[in-house]
Write a protein that holds these residues in place. Structure first.
Motif, mmCIF file in Angstrom:
data_model
loop_
_atom_site.group_PDB
_atom_site.id
_atom_site.type_symbol
_atom_site.label_atom_id
_atom_site.label_comp_id
_atom_site.label_asym_id
_atom_site.label_seq_id
_atom_site.Cartn_x
_atom_site.Cartn_y
_atom_site.Cartn_z
ATOM 1 N N PRO A 91 -4.145 3.238 5.648
ATOM 2 C CA PRO A 91 -5.334 3.819 6.284
ATOM 3 C C PRO A 91 -5.121 5.275 6.651
ATOM 4 C CG PRO A 91 -4.212 2.342 7.784
ATOM 5 C CD PRO A 91 -3.563 2.145 6.441
ATOM 6 N N GLU A 112 -18.026 7.064 0.853
ATOM 7 C CA GLU A 112 -18.957 5.945 0.691
ATOM 8 C C GLU A 112 -20.405 6.369 0.907
ATOM 9 O OE1 GLU A 112 -16.539 1.931 1.884
ATOM 10 O OE2 GLU A 112 -17.139 3.242 3.536
ATOM 11 N N ARG A 164 0.841 -1.196 0.000
ATOM 12 C CA ARG A 164 0.000 0.000 0.000
ATOM 13 C C ARG A 164 0.878 1.249 0.000
ATOM 14 N NH1 ARG A 164 -5.590 -0.289 2.003
ATOM 15 N NH2 ARG A 164 -6.246 -2.475 2.047
ATOM 16 N N TRP A 220 -8.720 3.742 -1.156
ATOM 17 C CA TRP A 220 -8.666 3.661 0.309
ATOM 18 C C TRP A 220 -8.810 2.211 0.784
ATOM 19 C CZ3 TRP A 220 -6.511 6.882 3.307
ATOM 20 C CH2 TRP A 220 -6.551 8.262 3.072
ATOM 21 N N LYS A 221 -9.598 1.437 0.100
ATOM 22 C CA LYS A 221 -9.834 0.053 0.548
ATOM 23 C C LYS A 221 -8.714 -0.898 0.144
ATOM 24 C CE LYS A 221 -14.870 -0.005 0.870
ATOM 25 N NZ LYS A 221 -16.120 -0.656 0.405
ATOM 26 N N HIS A 222 -8.030 -0.624 -0.982
ATOM 27 C CA HIS A 222 -7.124 -1.630 -1.526
ATOM 28 C C HIS A 222 -5.710 -1.142 -1.806
ATOM 29 C CE1 HIS A 222 -10.561 -4.297 -2.100
ATOM 30 N NE2 HIS A 222 -11.203 -3.288 -2.665
ATOM 31 N N VAL A 270 -12.944 8.329 4.033
ATOM 32 C CA VAL A 270 -13.531 7.261 3.230
ATOM 33 C C VAL A 270 -15.001 7.045 3.577
ATOM 34 C CG1 VAL A 270 -12.820 5.406 4.799
ATOM 35 C CG2 VAL A 270 -13.172 4.915 2.360
ATOM 36 N N GLN A 271 -15.383 7.264 4.827
ATOM 37 C CA GLN A 271 -16.794 7.112 5.209
ATOM 38 C C GLN A 271 -17.651 8.160 4.506
ATOM 39 O OE1 GLN A 271 -14.301 7.176 7.571
ATOM 40 N NE2 GLN A 271 -14.315 4.947 7.937
ATOM 41 N N ILE A 290 -12.601 5.561 -3.320
ATOM 42 C CA ILE A 290 -13.113 4.516 -2.405
ATOM 43 C C ILE A 290 -12.301 3.236 -2.587
ATOM 44 C CG2 ILE A 290 -15.063 2.997 -1.925
ATOM 45 C CD1 ILE A 290 -16.919 5.356 -2.527
ATOM 46 N N HIS A 291 -12.072 2.864 -3.851
ATOM 47 C CA HIS A 291 -11.272 1.662 -4.124
ATOM 48 C C HIS A 291 -9.843 1.838 -3.622
ATOM 49 C CE1 HIS A 291 -8.560 -0.819 -6.634
ATOM 50 N NE2 HIS A 291 -9.508 -1.739 -6.494
#
Length: 859
Positions: free
Chosen positions: A283, A389, A251, A277-279, A385-386, A274-275
């Motif tokens: 963080p 989303e 990451r 932040w998730k992958h 990120v919240q 969003i992608h």
């Protein structure tokens, strides 16, 4: 040791070779004869197979059979295309290019098929290869210029010329890297400039991804030229498809991106982040821990954005999205309900609609008026990120805007401020010099008159990750009218005591709910065409004059018989009412019978276009039998100009000559040549003649939008030579009335296209232009005077024109003084114009000879 290669052995081998050659020659001869016979019988598929066999067995015949082979290939490809056998088509071209790898005509033709199928990257490679094989190949030049506009959009040049924007991004990236972000991913890298900024700032690991094959290859060249090919890993991939450790080992601590359009979210930045932040990203920091361990947390540049908007009155926006006239060319348009553009945010609009379009407000003809104060529509934090989303599921926010002056509500204009970090910001506002345009949300309601003190209710939402702003109601003195009901019939709620003008508007909406319930969607360019009353009025007069002439001639020839109908064919692109205007003229002149004197044929193909014309015909008293839709009678486009009946000829053929973007339509002269053969004596092509006008201008704006300017590297990086390969010598969709430029000469006639008389045409013309103001000639804008006949003409440069203008841009501006004479050599090749500009006193000097070419587009 005895000689192993004795004469008898060599002789036997030689004799066997002779027998083989004889058999091969026989096969080649028979196959060549069969190929020619198949060509004669138009069996192109079999002929192609025979030619493949011949040329593989006898490569020496390539020069002899080259032209016949090309002809066979192209004809067979047309058949395969019409049958939908696309894979077979491409297989044939692959086989052809194995035989003729340096045949620029075959390579270019393959590119044309790829482009039509939507494979623009691959098409660009073939056009570029054809141009390398033959630099003066006009078709390949034209195709490459056309594709270059698709592959490298003009905003890339503006962006790289925007020194303020580049510097602020560089400062934000440098600050983040020095603050501990040691690994960086540049999403949508384009030329690679942001990734290189991160590496120069000291980032240990830099990755970049780019979806466009053209831009990916361009970025690879740029990285190599700047010595960073080994230290920046670039992927030809969409970031949503990237995985760890498959694509990058770990990451990253920083994502940099500029995947934003005029409406902020239109390029998918929400889904992208969003992608990420998730992958792909570390963080985000916890609250209060922003500076504690930056190397262990992730962040995004830009950090967020604030969206602003304002309600505006703008005639130019209005005429592209609403029908503004009640009649055109003698046709009453009240027979239909609402005509609207495919740009709408209403909840129940079709899936094909778009939430907004884009315009540069500062360049709109006639300007605009702010009807409210600017307002804040949305704030978004890209590092939360919240929040990202939850954006699409947010409740719709309703804003109440106070109207500050009387006017017509035409649109909401939207821009944003991009917060790169706490210190660096970029604004896309209408007063800023920026590479972004503004997002325009047109108001298509039939009730849009506002007064000072009114309130406009605006709903803001992010459905499908698109920012949507919709004017839903107007409040006046406590009474509310809903905008969506104004487009569909009866209002949802009626005020108890509305003032007189509001009451009249509502009453008008209810007078014919059946009509109001009908709605037809037209492209914005088609709506602007309908609003061009001068063009339709001129056509009506010219057609009426032709009908009078034809009917007078026929009455003299057939004194006791009713004259045959006048056959009119309209082959305009898109939606056109010219056929219906013609039919109505004939109907109004009918003599003693129940049938019109004009039989009009329209080439519109879309069902809703045909239904709209039928409804207009019925509302204007035109008999159903007087209008036919021609493409239902033809099997392919090549027969679109065929005769109305075996024994009949056309009395008038209407050609669509100029594209909305300001260029001559491709294959116009070929169509005109065919049309002349299908006209009866006394018949006419509309228009009969087109005169091209132009002038000399100095415009930094055109230079900035056409190529990266200057000799200095961009932020220290060598980028210009690579992206400037995609500059094109023609700039389309111009509005000369608002273009920032200095006029250096009076308008002059550049060229004339006579569609009725081919012998009056020429391929080259020398035009002398005297400079009226000293300066640097950077471009030659051009437009058209469209002569429908000898008396009626319209200009594409007029204030109500639905056409834009275009300009050829000089790669090297030409310094001139007042009184100088320039000689322009204008040459027409097919539908493309090339112009060579030379100072008359120095005709042989290389430093004052600049050649530019304009190419039509085929999109």
């Amino acid at each position: 040791m005895p000689n192993a290669t004795t004469r008898p052995k060599r002789t036997r081998r030689h004799r066997r070779a002779q027998r083989e050659d004889a058999a091969r020659n026989e096969l080649v001869s028979r196959s060549l004869e069969s190929a020619q016979q198949c060509l004669f019988s138009e069996d192109y598929g079999t002929a192609f197979v025979h030619y493949l066999l011949v040329l593989n067995l006898a490569p020496a015949l390539k020069d002899f059979a080259n032209e016949s082979f090309r002809f066979t290939l192209f004809k067979w490809a047309e058949e395969l295309d019409s049958l939908g056998r696309i894979q077979d088509l491409f297989d044939c071209y692959e086989q052809a290019m194995e035989l003729f790898p340096v045949d620029e005509i075959i390579v270019n033709s393959m590119g044309e098929h790829l482009f039509r199928m939507g494979f623009r990257d691959e098409a660009a490679g073939h056009f570029y290869k054809a141009l390398k094989l033959r630099p003066d190949f006009p078709e390949a030049k034209e195709n490459f210029y056309r594709v270059a506009n698709w592959l490298v959009e003009r905003w890339h040049f503006l962006m790289l010329n925007d020194h303020g924007r580049n510097h602020k991004y560089q400062l934000a990236i440098k600050k983040a890297v020095e603050g501990g972000c040691s690994s960086v991913l540049d999403i949508g890298t384009g030329t690679g400039i942001l990734g290189m900024c991160a590496k120069m700032a000291g980032a240990a690991e830099v990755y970049a991804c780019e979806l466009s094959k053209t831009m990916y290859e361009l970025a690879c060249e740029v990285l190599s030229a700047n010595g960073m090919a080994d230290c920046i890993k670039i992927l030809h991939r969409k970031s949503l498809d990237m995985e760890i450790p498959k694509d990058i080992p770990n990451r990253v601590s920083l994502v940099v991106t500029e995947t934003v359009d005029a409406g902020l979210f239109g390029e998918g930045i929400i889904e992208t982040l969003i992608h990420a932040w998730k992958h792909l990203l570390l963080p985000p920091p916890n609250p209060g821990e922003l500076l504690s361990s930056p190397s262990q947390t992730g962040r995004v540049i830009p950090a967020g954005a604030t969206v602003f908007g304002v309600a505006v009155q703008c005639p130019e926006i209005r005429r592209h999205h609403r029908l503004c006239v009640s009649s055109v060319g003698g046709l009453d348009l009240s027979a239909v309900g609402q005509i609207y553009s495919p740009v709408s945010c209403l909840a129940d609009t079709e899936d094909s609609t778009e939430p907004y379009t884009t315009e540069r407000l500062s360049r709109l003809r006639g300007g605009y008026i702010q009807l409210t104060q600017p307002f804040t529509a949305l704030d978004i934090d890209f590092n939360n990120v919240q929040e990202l989303e939850g954006l699409c599921s947010r409740e719709v926010v309703q804003l109440c805007l106070c109207v500050t002056q009387d006017g017509i509500l035409d649109a909401l204009a939207v821009w944003f401020q991009l917060h790169l970090d706490q210190d660096n910001h970029l604004s896309t506002g209408p007063q800023e010099e920026t590479c972004w345009e503004q997002a325009i949300y047109p108001v298509q309601s039939t009730f849009n008159s506002v007064k000072r003190g009114d309130e406009i209710l605006v709903e803001v939402s992010c459905k499908d990750s698109y920012l949507r702003l919709c004017c839903v109601a107007i409040i006046r003195d406590g009474n509310t009218i809903h905008m969506d009901s104004a487009t569909k019939g009866a209002p949802k709620s009626l005020p108890a005591n509305p003032e007189v003008d509001l009451c009249s508007a509502l009453a008008g909406l209810q007078t014919n709910q059946e009509k109001a319930s009908l709605a037809f969607m037209l492209e914005s360019s088609e709506i602007a065409l309908l609003n061009n009353t001068a063009y339709h009025s001129s056509f009506q007069k010219a057609m009426s004059k032709l009908l009078d002439s034809l009917q007078s001639t026929r009455r003299q020839q057939e004194s006791n018989a009713q004259p045959d109908p006048v056959y009119v064919l309209d082959v305009s692109e898109g939606f056109s009412v010219l056929s219906l205007i013609s039919a109505q003229l004939g109907f109004n002149k009918q003599i003693g019978s129940n049938s019109g004197l004009v039989k009009a044929y329209s080439s519109v193909e879309k069902e809703h276009h045909q239904n709209l014309l039928k409804l207009l015909a019925k509302g204007n008293g035109v008999l159903e039998s007087a209008l036919e839709f021609w493409l239902t009678h033809v099997e392919d486009d090549s027969a679109v100009l065929q005769r109305p009946a075996t024994e009949k000829l056309w009395s008038a053929i209407i050609l669509d000559c100029i594209e909305t973007c300001g260029l001559i339509r491709q294959k116009l002269l070929e169509k005109a040549s065919l049309a002349r053969c299908l006209l009866e004596d006394g018949g006419q092509i509309f228009p009969e003649r087109i005169v091209i006008h132009g002038m000399l201008v100095e415009s930094d704006t055109l230079l900035l939008e056409n190529a990266v300017q200057g000799t200095e590297p961009t932020l220290g990086f060598n980028i210009a030579p690579f992206i400037n390969q995609f500059t094109v010598p023609v700039h389309m969709f111009l509005d000369l009335s608002t273009l920032e430029c200095r006029q250096l000469s009076e308008p002059v006639e550049l060229f004339t296209l006579d569609l009725m008389n081919s012998s009056a045409n020429y391929t080259d013309k020398q035009v002398k232009v005297q400079v009226s103001t000293s300066g640097k000639v950077s471009a030659i804008p051009f437009w058209y005077q469209i002569h429908l006949d000898c008396w009626q003409s319209v200009s594409t440069y007029s204030k109500d024109s639905h056409w834009k203008q275009a300009a050829v841009v000089l790669q090297q501006p030409l310094t001139v003084s007042r009184g100088d004479w320039l000689q322009l050599s204008v040459r027409l090749h097919k539908s493309s114009i090339s112009i060579t500009a030379v100072k008359e006193e120095e005709p042989g000097a290389n430093d004052v000879n600049t050649e530019v070419e304009s190419a039509t587009n085929d999109t």
